[in-house]
Design an enzyme around this catalytic site. Structure first.
Site, PDB file in Angstrom:
ATOM      1  N   GLY A   1     -10.166 -24.427  -4.210  1.00 41.51           N
ATOM      2  CA  GLY A   1     -11.196 -25.364  -3.823  1.00 41.51           C
ATOM      3  C   GLY A   1     -10.760 -26.768  -4.176  1.00 41.51           C
ATOM      4  O   GLY A   1     -11.472 -27.752  -3.997  1.00 41.51           O
ATOM      5  N   THR A   2      -9.519 -26.825  -4.648  1.00 35.70           N
ATOM      6  CA  THR A   2      -8.963 -28.071  -5.152  1.00 35.70           C
ATOM      7  C   THR A   2      -8.461 -28.976  -4.034  1.00 35.70           C
ATOM      8  O   THR A   2      -8.201 -30.145  -4.260  1.00 35.70           O
ATOM      9  CB  THR A   2      -7.792 -27.737  -6.080  1.00 35.70           C
ATOM     10  OG1 THR A   2      -6.996 -26.729  -5.431  1.00 35.70           O
ATOM     11  CG2 THR A   2      -8.301 -27.176  -7.385  1.00 35.70           C
TER      12      THR A   2
ATOM     13  N   LEU B   1      -4.601 -38.581  -3.374  1.00 37.14           N
ATOM     14  CA  LEU B   1      -3.930 -37.983  -2.209  1.00 37.14           C
ATOM     15  C   LEU B   1      -4.880 -37.748  -1.049  1.00 37.14           C
ATOM     16  O   LEU B   1      -4.467 -37.779   0.108  1.00 37.14           O
ATOM     17  CB  LEU B   1      -3.263 -36.672  -2.615  1.00 37.14           C
ATOM     18  CG  LEU B   1      -2.145 -36.824  -3.653  1.00 37.14           C
ATOM     19  CD1 LEU B   1      -1.647 -35.453  -4.099  1.00 37.14           C
ATOM     20  CD2 LEU B   1      -0.998 -37.658  -3.104  1.00 37.14           C
TER      21      LEU B   1
ATOM     22  N   LYS C   1     -11.401 -37.808   0.081  1.00 35.18           N
ATOM     23  CA  LYS C   1     -12.587 -36.949   0.209  1.00 35.18           C
ATOM     24  C   LYS C   1     -12.556 -35.811  -0.808  1.00 35.18           C
ATOM     25  O   LYS C   1     -13.502 -35.623  -1.562  1.00 35.18           O
ATOM     26  CB  LYS C   1     -12.662 -36.399   1.640  1.00 35.18           C
ATOM     27  CG  LYS C   1     -13.926 -35.630   1.949  1.00 35.18           C
ATOM     28  CD  LYS C   1     -14.019 -35.247   3.422  1.00 35.18           C
ATOM     29  CE  LYS C   1     -14.481 -36.406   4.277  1.00 35.18           C
ATOM     30  NZ  LYS C   1     -14.906 -36.001   5.633  1.00 35.18           N
TER      31      LYS C   1
ATOM     32  N   GLY D   1      -2.801 -35.257 -11.804  1.00 36.81           N
ATOM     33  CA  GLY D   1      -3.740 -34.202 -11.413  1.00 36.81           C
ATOM     34  C   GLY D   1      -5.185 -34.625 -11.534  1.00 36.81           C
ATOM     35  O   GLY D   1      -5.514 -35.631 -12.155  1.00 36.81           O
TER      36      GLY D   1
ATOM     37  N   GLU E   1      -9.113 -31.335 -13.952  1.00 32.01           N
ATOM     38  CA  GLU E   1      -9.843 -31.203 -15.215  1.00 32.01           C
ATOM     39  C   GLU E   1     -10.476 -32.489 -15.724  1.00 32.01           C
ATOM     40  O   GLU E   1     -11.471 -32.437 -16.430  1.00 32.01           O
ATOM     41  CB  GLU E   1      -8.925 -30.642 -16.317  1.00 32.01           C
ATOM     42  CG  GLU E   1      -7.657 -30.061 -15.815  1.00 32.01           C
ATOM     43  CD  GLU E   1      -7.438 -28.579 -16.175  1.00 32.01           C
ATOM     44  OE1 GLU E   1      -6.677 -27.954 -15.459  1.00 32.01           O
ATOM     45  OE2 GLU E   1      -7.998 -28.076 -17.148  1.00 32.01           O
TER      46      GLU E   1
END
Lengths: 756, 328, 166
Positions: free
Chosen positions: A475-476, A638, A641, A710, A713
């Site tokens: 879902g990332t 990146l 949305k 990233g 988290e």
């Protein structure tokens, strides 16, 4: 096949990367076509249902399978008495076994909820009934499932490369010299991930090979574990997880039910589907450890820190190794001249703890973020100002400069967007109608990690571009960003690119954890796509039959999948035609990316600032988050949305953590009593307000050529602190024990205030 | 879920007969409680009698009485114009319960018979006098944050979980029950039994009896009613405490008041003494607080539910203030 | 007195069951203890409907029964003989997405996608019920559908967009 090693600092021109492209897997997900593990179209499948222990220690005394085996459709009952032998699991983190305990290997009980039997049947209904009818009697033994009275405590040195016992300068002297001291203990409860998809495994053996449809955040890790458990070569195992219904850490390690599914398939010679029940999700796939954290801050009157003590007490399973490294942010987040961080881990007779969204950082930023707010009030200063005054340019732990740290900018932009200057300092000083208003702020941070990653890019004779890697999309947004990255490198439409992931047969990818997937795989896709592009141009400019014959590579560009001469657009050839000119059926390239010596030169972290407004109906002790804003510096974004969505998701998790979520064990039995979604409260739609997300975007080209750190988290970090601080601002009550449920706001002082 | 026989009834009489043929039969109306508890192995019917299509769904007004068929769906009743206008507390209680999906399946009759959410009742591994008489009660000294403080016994502190019955109790609703001897109508409160020493007996329904309707009287008192629910989440959760109240004002005084509590008692809890304390009093906070103190005077708390006393009191005050139109 | 057309189904026996599934009659042979959810997933091959809790606590199994949103995990299959069931697979009109489906993609109203089928069917019903007139109303009406990824604000935006366009 050609291989290209990606080098940092060769940023490509960007067009699609960054745009708010709709998810390319969106259509599959809104039509029900996306197949998750339990949806795998495997025919002639048997259903397996797990039976779990109802004691926390001792052993199995008796098993009566009569009624179970009498249920029509029940094919087999596996217990320690008849289960195939499995070698003891090695426990060195090279293979991601979550627990040392292989299932059904002895009559010993190590914790409540341990798998003790597997009922296998022709239908789910028969297996479920058979499980209910299985009679297991226990000879209960002693157990220790609470921090109180724990007789075995470890003082770990290290947690995945982070020092767990840290001492810097002379903290005692620095505390003695501090004008202001804050000393408080914060506690966080056990929490469970509860992705909406319960863990599921569909396993089948075909000619000695094991094929598994698995709810796994690490198909290659699972492959290694299956191979080890069943003593086969890794090449004989294939793990598939093209869609994962959320994981948040609970599908990263390898759990006993996965072994059981493959075992059942082996015993029966049939495909076996095993889906954990929601209740079983609370004891079968890990949880976040509870923590008790003492924070002692010594500071000057102006709010600058002189010393910090952070002592973390947490739990770990005897059968596992994971614990919550909550002190991990304290050495690096603020400028701290003198420091003491310690971790004490009690070994308990409980199911294994595991990684749950930002393990360590989540409870750590909560406790530290609250302590900083308490310091601000002790100094009579604005909490945001105190955060600003403790800013640092270097990582106090490693001594390295941060590759990029725009935390001050996050504070500034957040304060402006949130209208922080309108905040009045005193607790209980802001009201709207009958409700008290509280505004809170806290810092967010998460390290930027990457691991060796590989991806293969292929263009076939039809011109179809295919990207493949053993990475995952929980879902990332991985499907989509990989298409965007490849599209930029190849001058193609990202929606026309086929991305295939979640298959252990694809090139190397790390666990979907630690927020490292995009930084590990993104550059690999970029490298592979760049390599293909060069090959295509080389063929197009050298093949005699090509309209671009004779041009230099820099005289050609690619737009929408067509190569054209820059100075004569009429001279053009499509990818498909180039592939055909090349004479092979397809062109393919493997891209490899891995961290280099920049890791020794910089400390890589993302940062953020969380701003929260709560509204408090004091009469009813009704607390709601009414506004939230997260401002983040995660390097390059990146996909605007999906990035925003991921941050919103993290903030929603923070709301749950702060106000709702708690896994309660009945201490008399060492058993979870809130093991369902009615008693374990994850936020519902009405609990979540409008959430704003802003990015302070500076591509981190020291980190990777793509410049993206990233995002999985960091969104949750700092949220619980911001909420708890807002609650203090609204109510004047410091609740240092999560979750902040009504009874904690109905205590003596609060009650008196309402009664007056 | 154990195997069971499934049979469809084509009339209420047939349903009752089918149920009485076997020792352990259960009616299936909306299924939302029954299927859940069958999965938990708490309900183990030999036979499930499907009554879901019986024509007991009408909402009819006859004179001053509104009769709601037992198989009317919660959502249909909640949005019924007559109900919303004449009995706001009923509509509010229904809409505060469960979720839109569950309200579409759940029936009014089934809702009256909703079983407790006590963890120790809902899993067969625990000791529970309600589920297994005489086995003991693991809730007494266990995790009892959600448990009852009113109407409890040493055998059981399980909370009645419903919302609607609390509103119905405040509005003096009646329950129409069909049995072998014909139809009988009882006050809603008489449907429920306190746990006492035998918490396995939850209602006064005789074997084979079927609830066919509820009845509510249209009167000014009931039109000025309100349901207030306090819970951890903003929605889709059972009450920590809830209050249904109705007030009739006469000049500057409370002519009569009705109060029932949910989330804090073993049955829908009518606070009769508090109602009496309000009669003739001015509609102000002081009177509301006094009534709240009276309502909770008999509370018995355990380790984790002591907060419910204060929370319920505050909810009573708020609900009364709201229903009196901010007259305080 | 017993109904003639629907005889009793003894334990562990199967009975034929016909229902209208995504616009087509479909017949199965099922035991009494099969839920509508398990019928859809394991026997009808319609795996778009998800099992998140199996106990009425998450909303992932939401389908439309005669147009009304319903939890298929809390329903016995046999009870729904003759009913019209719409699952996520039956929502799009051929290749063209239903407006709610398209809005979910555009507003990124999901991440992992596991709750999405239930969210979308619930949203379709909420709009049809006329209970999507404000963000607050949508939030409350959609609170029976948990989303652990936390896509709630985007779900509200997607539904509001469809409501606004409708």
């Amino acid at each position: 096949m050609s291989t290209t090693i990606e080098r940092p600092a060769t940023a490509a021109p960007v067009t699609h990367v960054g745009r708010p492209l709709d998810r390319i897997d969106g259509h599959a997900k809104v039509t029900g076509a996306a197949r998750y593990a339990a949806d795998a179209p495997v025919g002639d499948v048997l259903y397996a249902v797990i039976v779990q222990s109802t004691v926390a220690g001792g052993r199995i005394a008796e098993i009566d399978e009569t009624a179970t085996r009498a249920v029509s459709g029940v094919v087999e009952v596996l217990t320690y008495r008849n289960a195939p032998k499995i070698p003891a699991f090695p426990f060195d983190f090279t293979v991601p076994f979550a627990e040392q305990l292989a299932p059904l290997q002895s009559d010993e009980i190590h914790y409540d909820g341990q798998h003790v039997a597997l009922v296998i049947a022709e239908t789910f209904e028969a297996a479920r009934e058979g499980a209910v009818l299985l009679r297991i009697t226990y000879a209960p033994g002693p157990f220790q499932a609470t921090l109180e009275g724990a007789h075995e405590t470890e003082l770990p040195d290290n947690f995945f490369g982070n020092a767990m016992q840290v001492r810097r300068a002379d903290p005692e002297a620095a505390f003695a010299a501090s004008e202001i001291t804050v000393d408080a203990t914060y506690s966080t409860p056990v929490e469970n991930h509860n992705p909406l998809e319960p863990s599921a495994t569909v396993a089948q053996w075909r000619d000695g090979e094991l094929i598994v449809h698995d709810a796994s955040q690490w198909v290659l890790g699972s492959r290694a574990a299956y191979a080890k458990a069943f003593s086969v070569d890794e090449t004989q195992v294939r793990v598939l997880a093209p869609y994962i219904g959320g994981g948040f850490g609970c599908k990263g390690f390898f759990w006993a039910h996965q072994t059981l599914a493959a075992m059942a398939a082996k015993v029966t010679g049939r495909a076996v589907k095993l889906v954990l029940s929601r209740e079983q999700m609370f004891t079968s796939v890990g949880h976040r450890s509870s923590t008790r954290q003492r924070l002692r801050l010594g500071a000057s009157r102006d709010g600058t820190l002189r010393a910090v003590l952070h002592d973390v007490q947490g739990e770990s399973a005897r059968v596992g190794a994971f614990f919550e490294p909550a002190g991990v942010v304290t050495p690096m987040l603020f400028a701290v001249p003198a420091l003491s961080v310690s971790h004490r881990v009690a070994k308990l007779d409980i199911p294994s703890t595991t990684a749950m969204r930002a393990p360590g950082e989540t409870p750590g930023t909560y406790a530290l973020g609250c302590a900083m707010d308490e310091l601000a009030y002790a100094c009579g200063l604005d909490p945001l100002e105190v955060l600003r005054r403790n800013e640092t340019e270097t990582d106090g732990e490693s001594g390295l400069p941060f590759s990029s740290r725009n935390l001050l900018a996050c504070y500034e932009r957040g304060a402006e967007a949130f209208d922080w200057s309108a905040r009045t300092h005193a607790p209980r000083s802001m009201r709207d109608g009958g409700e008290l208003i509280g505004w809170g702020v806290a810092a967010a941070t998460y390290p930027a990690m990457r691991s060796r990653g590989e991806a293969r890019v292929t263009i076939d004779a039809a011109g179809t571009i295919d990207v493949a890697s053993a990475t995952h999309d929980l879902g990332t947004g991985m499907y989509t960003i990989l298409a965007q990255i490849a599209a930029d490198a190849l001058g193609a439409d990202p929606r026309a690119i086929r991305v295939r992931i979640g298959d252990s047969a694809f090139p190397l990818a790390p666990v979907a954890g630690g927020s490292m997937s995009s930084a590990s795989i993104g550059p690999a896709v970029h490298a592979a796509a760049e390599r293909i592009r060069r090959e295509v141009i080389s063929i197009a400019t050298s093949a005699g039959a090509s309209p671009l014959h004779g041009l230099r590579a820099d005289e050609v560009h690619v737009v929408d999948g067509i190569l054209r001469a820059k100075d004569d657009p009429a001279r053009a050839i499509a990818y498909a035609d180039v592939v055909r000119l090349g004479g092979s059926g397809a062109l393919e390239a493997l891209g490899v990316a891995e961290p280099g010596k920049e890791q020794e030169e910089y400390s890589f972290h993302s940062f953020g600032a969380q701003f929260v407004e709560v509204r408090y109906d004091e009469e009813l002790a009704r607390l709601r988050v009414s506004r939230a804003l997260g401002v983040f510096d995660c390097g390059r974004v990146l996909n605007a949305k999906t990035a925003r969505s991921q941050m919103i998701g993290g903030i929603v998790w923070g709301i749950g953590m702060a106000l709702l979520e708690e896994t309660v064990r009945d201490d008399r039995y060492g058993a979870v009593v809130t093991n369902n979604l009615a008693d374990y409260h994850v936020p519902v739609n009405a609990d979540v307000p409008a959430i704003d997300v802003l990015f302070v975007e500076e591509p981190d080209l020291k980190f990777t050529a793509l410049g993206a750190r990233g995002m999985g988290e960091i969104g949750i970090t700092g949220v619980a602190a911001a909420i708890a601080n807002a609650v203090y601002h609204a109510t004047g009550v410091r609740v240092r024990d999560l979750p902040i449920v009504p009874e904690k706001l109905l205590g003596g002082a609060a009650q008196a205030a309402w009664r007056k | 879920m154990r195997a069971f026989e499934y049979v469809v009834a084509d009339s209420s009489a047939a349903a009752r007969a089918l149920a009485r043929e076997v020792g352990a039969a259960r009616f299936y109306a909306g299924g939302t409680t029954l299927v859940d508890l069958m999965k938990a192995d708490v309900e183990r019917p030999q036979r499930v009698v499907d009554i879901s299509r019986l024509p007991l769904t009408a909402i009819e007004r006859r004179g001053d009485v509104v009769r709601i068929g037992a198989l009317a769906r919660n959502s249909d009743v909640a949005y019924d114009a007559t109900v919303a206008q004449a009995f706001p507390a009923v509509s509010e209680a229904l809409l505060s319960g469960a979720s839109g999906q569950i309200r579409n399946s759940a029936t009014i009759g089934g809702n009256l018979l909703q079983r407790t959410r006590c963890t120790y009742f809902r899993e067969t591994r625990w000791r529970c006098n309600k589920r297994e008489p005489g086995s003991g009660c693991d809730a007494l000294d266990g995790f009892n944050r959600g448990h009852a403080i009113l109407g409890t016994s040493d055998a059981c502190i399980a909370t009645f979980p419903g919302d609607l019955p609390v509103a119905l109790a405040a509005l003096s609703a009646h329950v129409v029950i069909e049995g072998d001897a014909g139809e009988r109508t009882i006050a809603l409160e008489d449907l429920y039994l306190l746990p006492g020493d035998e918490p396995q007996h939850e209602t006064s329904l005789a074997p084979g009896e079927l609830i066919t309707a509820i009845e509510l009287r249209v009167e000014p008192l009931h039109a000025r009613s309100h349901y207030l629910k306090v819970r951890d989440r903003a929605s889709y959760e059972f009450a920590l405490a809830s209050v249904a109240c109705a007030v009739e004002l006469d000049g500057g005084r409370i002519a009569q008041a009705r109060i029932a509590l949910g989330g804090v008692a073993t049955v829908p809890w009518r606070a009769v003494d508090a109602e009496a304390a309000l009669a003739g009093a001015p509609p102000d906070d002081s009177a509301f607080r006094h009534a709240a103190d009276v309502a909770l005077s008999g509370a018995r708390t355990r380790a984790h539910n002591g907060y419910k006393v204060e929370l319920a009191k505050r909810a009573i005050v708020r609900a009364l203030r709201t229903v009196c139109g901010g007259a305080a | 007195m017993r109904t003639t057309e629907r005889p009793a189904v003894p334990p562990r026996s199967s009975a034929p069951l016909t229902l209208r599934l995504n616009g087509r009659d479909a017949t199965f042979v099922v035991e009494p203890n099969v839920t509508l959810l398990d019928l859809l997933r394991e026997r009808a091959g319609l795996t778009g409907t998800k099992k998140g809790c199996d106990r009425g606590q998450c909303g992932a199994c939401t389908v439309l029964v005669n147009g009304r949103r319903t939890l298929s995990c809390l329903a016995l299959a046999l009870v729904h003989a003759g009913d019209e069931i719409t699952t996520i697979e039956g929502l799009a009109n051929g290749g063209e997405l239903h407006a709610v489906q398209a809005a979910f993609v555009e507003h990124d109203a999901f991440q992992c996608g596991f709750c999405t089928s239930g969210q979308i069917l619930s949203a379709v019903a909420v709009i049809a019920e006329g209970r999507a007139h404000s963000d607050a109303e949508i939030s409350e009406a959609m609170s029976g559908n948990l989303c652990r990824c936390g896509a709630y604000p985007n779900i509200v935006a997607a539904i509001a967009a469809v409501q606004g366009a409708g």
